[in-house]
Design an enzyme around this catalytic site. Structure first.
Site, PDB file in Angstrom:
ATOM      1  N   GLY A 371       0.781  -1.236   0.000  1.00  0.00           N
ATOM      2  CA  GLY A 371       0.000   0.000   0.000  1.00  0.00           C
ATOM      3  C   GLY A 371       0.808   1.278   0.000  1.00  0.00           C
ATOM      4  O   GLY A 371       0.324   2.309   0.456  1.00  0.00           O
ATOM      5  N   LYS A 372       2.019   1.250  -0.534  1.00  0.00           N
ATOM      6  CA  LYS A 372       2.864   2.458  -0.536  1.00  0.00           C
ATOM      7  C   LYS A 372       2.267   3.539  -1.437  1.00  0.00           C
ATOM      8  O   LYS A 372       2.149   4.708  -1.032  1.00  0.00           O
ATOM      9  CB  LYS A 372       4.280   2.098  -1.004  1.00  0.00           C
ATOM     10  CG  LYS A 372       4.998   1.084  -0.133  1.00  0.00           C
ATOM     11  CD  LYS A 372       6.416   0.849  -0.572  1.00  0.00           C
ATOM     12  CE  LYS A 372       6.500   0.200  -1.943  1.00  0.00           C
ATOM     13  NZ  LYS A 372       5.943  -1.147  -1.963  1.00  0.00           N
ATOM     14  N   SER A 689      21.457 -16.341  10.115  1.00  0.00           N
ATOM     15  CA  SER A 689      20.509 -16.561  11.213  1.00  0.00           C
ATOM     16  C   SER A 689      20.155 -18.029  11.415  1.00  0.00           C
ATOM     17  O   SER A 689      19.496 -18.357  12.403  1.00  0.00           O
ATOM     18  CB  SER A 689      19.225 -15.751  10.963  1.00  0.00           C
ATOM     19  OG  SER A 689      18.557 -16.196   9.806  1.00  0.00           O
ATOM     20  N   LYS A 732       9.349 -13.576  11.720  1.00  0.00           N
ATOM     21  CA  LYS A 732       9.677 -14.940  12.111  1.00  0.00           C
ATOM     22  C   LYS A 732       8.731 -15.452  13.192  1.00  0.00           C
ATOM     23  O   LYS A 732       8.288 -16.612  13.147  1.00  0.00           O
ATOM     24  CB  LYS A 732      11.128 -14.988  12.593  1.00  0.00           C
ATOM     25  CG  LYS A 732      12.145 -14.778  11.471  1.00  0.00           C
ATOM     26  CD  LYS A 732      13.575 -14.800  11.983  1.00  0.00           C
ATOM     27  CE  LYS A 732      14.562 -14.622  10.832  1.00  0.00           C
ATOM     28  NZ  LYS A 732      15.970 -14.605  11.294  1.00  0.00           N
TER      29      LYS A 732
END
Length: 838
Positions: A371-372, A689, A732
């Site tokens: 929605g920019k 990660s 995450k």
């Protein structure tokens, strides 16, 4: 007629009628006509005419000519005693009277005020001196008066002759001042009140010299204006001759050309522009008048002038400073997006207080479909400004921003100026879309050209190559959008306020679908009057199995596909029956599911660990598999991993080798055993990660210890076993909650990021924060005596269902039975509000 108490001339009171005058002073020896209309004044004239012998009347001026009913305090005390020479009554009721002033007099007292003014007055004797000084003053007055008459054409020249024959200084002064129409009333009254003729002549010379100076300046101005008019008439005559000649050469084109020039001149006269722009247009217009209308250069000049005149130099939209209304509009148009909404409301608050704040330069960075672009339109609606959008994807020419110079054929201004001309105001919301998709080549770098446009300290003098004029962009609210920051040069990033828009969570997608997407598609498909119940389970099924994105574009497409199929059913079966869309009916409408949701295993497995990852479409579960087999100590990492993840696996294996004795493994096991770590699914994987997940999988495979299936983990590991912080924690944890994970192990340094996690997600998870790999193994592996194998805890922190339990808390005993699934929470928070972050 004598009133009560009157006395004769020998020191007794005598009554003289008084007529108050407006804007005129009667001097001795002055003959003038008066038009009298007030009843009191006419009564005074009648009383004076009744005295057949004298016909005397006292003439004094009002202090304020606008007073219609003057009192005794509104009339000057010094006036002139005059004689009525002629009186004529006019048909409209007014009286025209000719009077002659005889002598100065001062009012002693008012004898009556009704039906007319009657006063007792005393004569003011004239003080006349003889000598050379008086003679010199009289000559000076006569000379100055002659000069005055020559400059002022309103006085007849015969007056000079009559003045020169007067040899009485008092009479000379009174005669001259009576013929000076430009002397102010206050100065005239002052001259009347001066009994000394010498003083009166001196004052009269001062007044006349001042008037002469003014008249001389007026004469100079008239002479200069006359010369200018003669010059203008000459130019007009020559221009008419030239146009007549050119008309013979060009026919009717010249008339049309002349009309265009007249229109340009009229527009220039009414258009408010900068001084530089006005001077430029006048210069180009002068050149245009000398050109033939069909010449190529004339077309170029006309286009240039049109561009300058059509730009909004000072035209601005009226901004809306109502914060509540603006907030309501933003909330109505978009769900979530808290940070950009707060920033816009802060700008409006400051602007409402100062009205001088320069337009902000915001940069919305986020994945596609969040929605920019539509948020830019919503901001324009909320602030009351107009909206203009410029797509920069694929732009590689610096001239697209700054324009081409006029020396080139077909030159035009840049897109910035073109967009402002199109929108028609100087303070729009200007959206620069896909600013990270620009490129550069031999024609220049458009990103470098944007450095000036997006710098509030420079863009008030933005210079377009085509216009070659300074244009003020400081009032424009610039908003840029990008998918990643890596495509934006660092100097350009420095000029913008970066606002990160993360992907929508599952809760946000469900809310957006229910509030916006379903009603919109229902209306667009003509089903607005058909009762359709689109259940939450159906929307959740579409989100999980038919879309995989951060935004909601694919979600809207799938909803539109469902609505089209429902529209066909309505056409075939009728509008009477209500339609219910459930989770079970979605596969019938959309076909076989396209994606599977990341889920955990049903029981603990050896060498199988659940990791967490962030993709371009949000968070996801990342399974990690490890197995051991006889070999020479080689480690293999597969699954389309990049260099960074491969090196992270090497570091994980090195740490495990340093802990073999503590783990109860033989020290030479690494020389006899090969390890293979694999990441399923054929998508590129990178980043450090997954380090703790690889350590846990390798240790599980070597120790033959199963890994709890309801535990997920993320974190970077070092050679000393420290767990370093990671990014994308929100995505995450959302993925873990979606995959029915009960316990999530994260780095302790990511504790600060928990405040961004929705409360409903934290309340459904047990979050363990660690700073050493031993604590990860303690949480994940199902082993006896974990303190013996992994040592004491290193100060772990545990959040159990949103509440801080404490530091150093031990994991619960391993469960052999299937754990209860995480609760599926409702979409809305209490009161229908979006979920709060803790």
């Amino acid at each position: 007629m004598f009133f009560k108490g009157d006395r004769g001339r020998g020191g007794v009171e005598r009554s003289i009628p008084l007529v108050p005058l407006r804007d005129i002073i009667i001097f001795p020896h002055m003959v003038t006509q008066l038009f009298v209309g007030r009843e009191k004044s006419i009564a005074a004239l009648d009383e004076a005419m009744a005295k057949e012998k004298s016909k005397e009347i006292f003439l004094a001026a009002q202090k304020n000519a606008k007073t219609n009913e003057p009192g005794s305090e509104d009339i000057f005390a010094v006036g002139a005693v005059g004689v009525i020479m002629q009186l004529l009554r006019l048909p409209d009721g007014t009286v025209r009277v000719t009077v002659e002033g005889r002598r100065r007099a001062r009012i002693k007292k008012y004898l009556q005020t009704e039906p007319f003014f009657a006063v007792d007055c005393e004569d003011i004797p004239e003080l006349v001196q003889d000598g050379v000084e008086i003679e010199a003053l009289m000559r000076s007055v006569s000379s100055t008066f002659e000069t005055y008459v020559k400059l002022n054409k309103k006085i007849a020249p015969e007056v000079i002759v009559s003045v020169q024959t007067i040899d009485d200084p008092a009479r000379l002064a009174d005669t001259v001042v009576a013929n000076l129409p430009t002397i102010k009333l206050a100065d005239r009254q002052g001259l009347l009140e001066m009994p000394d003729a010498k003083v009166r002549l001196e004052r009269l010379i001062e007044l006349m010299q001042a008037e002469v100076e003014i008249l001389q300046v007026e004469k100079k101005i008239r002479s200069r204006v006359k010369k200018q008019m003669e010059k203008t008439q000459k130019e007009y005559y020559l221009n008419e001759q030239m146009q007549a000649i050119q008309k013979e050469l060009g026919g009717g084109e010249r008339d049309e050309f002349k009309n265009e020039i007249q229109e340009i001149e009229a527009t220039l006269k009414n258009k408010k522009m900068s001084e530089e722009a006005v001077a430029k247009v006048r210069k180009e217009l002068k050149k245009l008048k000398m050109m033939h209308p069909t010449s190529a250069e004339a077309t170029v000049v006309r286009n240039y002038i049109d561009w300058i005149l059509e730009l909004p130099w000072y035209e601005k939209s009226e901004e809306r400073f109502d914060l509540k209304a603006a907030e309501a509009i933003l909330e109505e148009d978009h769900y979530g997006l808290k940070k950009p909404k707060e920033r816009i409301l802060e700008y409006l608050a400051v602007q409402a207080l100062t009205r001088q704040l320069k337009g902000p330069v915001l940069c919305f960075v986020g994945p596609p479909g969040v929605g920019k672009t539509s948020l830019g339109k919503s901001i324009a609606h909320a602030t009351g400004r107009k909206f203009v959008r410029l797509a920069l994807g694929g732009v590689r020419d610096e001239a697209e921003i700054r324009g081409h110079r006029r020396t080139y054929i077909g030159a035009l201004p840049g897109k910035i100026i073109q967009s402002l001309k199109k929108v028609g105001t100087g303070n729009p919301v200007f959206l620069l879309d896909e600013v990270d998709k620009m490129s550069s080549d031999f024609r220049g770098d458009p990103a470098a050209a944007l450095l000036e446009v997006l710098d509030p300290e420079q863009n008030h003098t933005f210079n377009d190559h085509y216009l070659d004029l300074d244009y003020d962009l400081s009032d424009v609210m610039f908003i840029t959008t990008a998918n990643t920051l890596s495509g934006i040069p660092v100097p350009l990033q420095d000029r913008m306020e970066i606002i990160q828009l993360s992907g929508y969570t599952e809760f946000e997608k469900l809310n957006i679908a229910q509030k916006y997407l379903v009603p919109r598609q229902q209306k667009e498909c003509g089903l607005g009057e058909v009762p359709i119940d689109f259940s939450e389970g159906a929307l959740r099924t579409i989100v999980h199995h038919y879309t995989k994105e951060s935004g909601v574009r694919s979600l809207e497409r799938e909803i539109a596909s469902v609505m089209r199929k429902l529209a066909r059913r309505v056409v075939e079966e009728g509008r009477d029956q209500s339609i219910e869309v459930t989770a079970k009916s979605i596969p019938k409408l959309l076909g076989v599911p396209k994606y599977r949701v990341g889920k955990t295993e049903d029981k603990p497995e050896i060498g199988l660990v659940t990791g967490l990852a962030v993709t371009s479409v949000g968070g996801d579960l990342l399974p990690v598999e490890a197995t051991c087999f006889p070999g020479k100590g080689k480690i293999t990492i597969t699954g389309l991993v990049e260099k960074g993840m491969e090196e992270s696996g090497q570091a994980a294996m090195t740490y495990v080798r340093t802990r073999l004795e503590r783990l109860g493994l033989s020290e030479d096991i690494h020389q006899k055993t090969d390890v293979h770590v694999h990441f399923p699914e054929f998508v590129k994987k990178d980043g450090p990660s997954a380090g703790v997940a690889m350590v846990t999988a390798i240790v599980s495979a070597l120790m033959k210890a199963p890994v709890r299936h309801d535990v997920a983990m993320t974190g970077e590991v070092t050679l000393r076993g420290r767990v370093l912080p990671i990014g994308g924690l929100k995505e995450k944890l959302l993925a873990a909650h979606r995959g029915r994970i009960r316990t999530v192990v994260i780095p302790k340094e990511n504790r600060k990021d928990l405040r961004d996690i929705p409360r409903r997600v934290l309340s459904a998870l047990r979050v363990v924060l660690v700073d050493h790999v031993d604590d990860v193994l303690r949480e994940a592996l199902v082993v006896d005596d974990p303190d013996v194998k992994f040592g004491p805890t290193h100060g772990t922190i545990e959040y159990r269902f949103g509440e801080l339990i404490g530091e150093g808390a031990h994991a619960p005993k391993p469960q052999t039975e299937q754990p209860a699934p995480a609760p599926v929470l409702p979409i809305e928070g209490p009161g229908g509000r979006p979920p709060a972050a803790e």
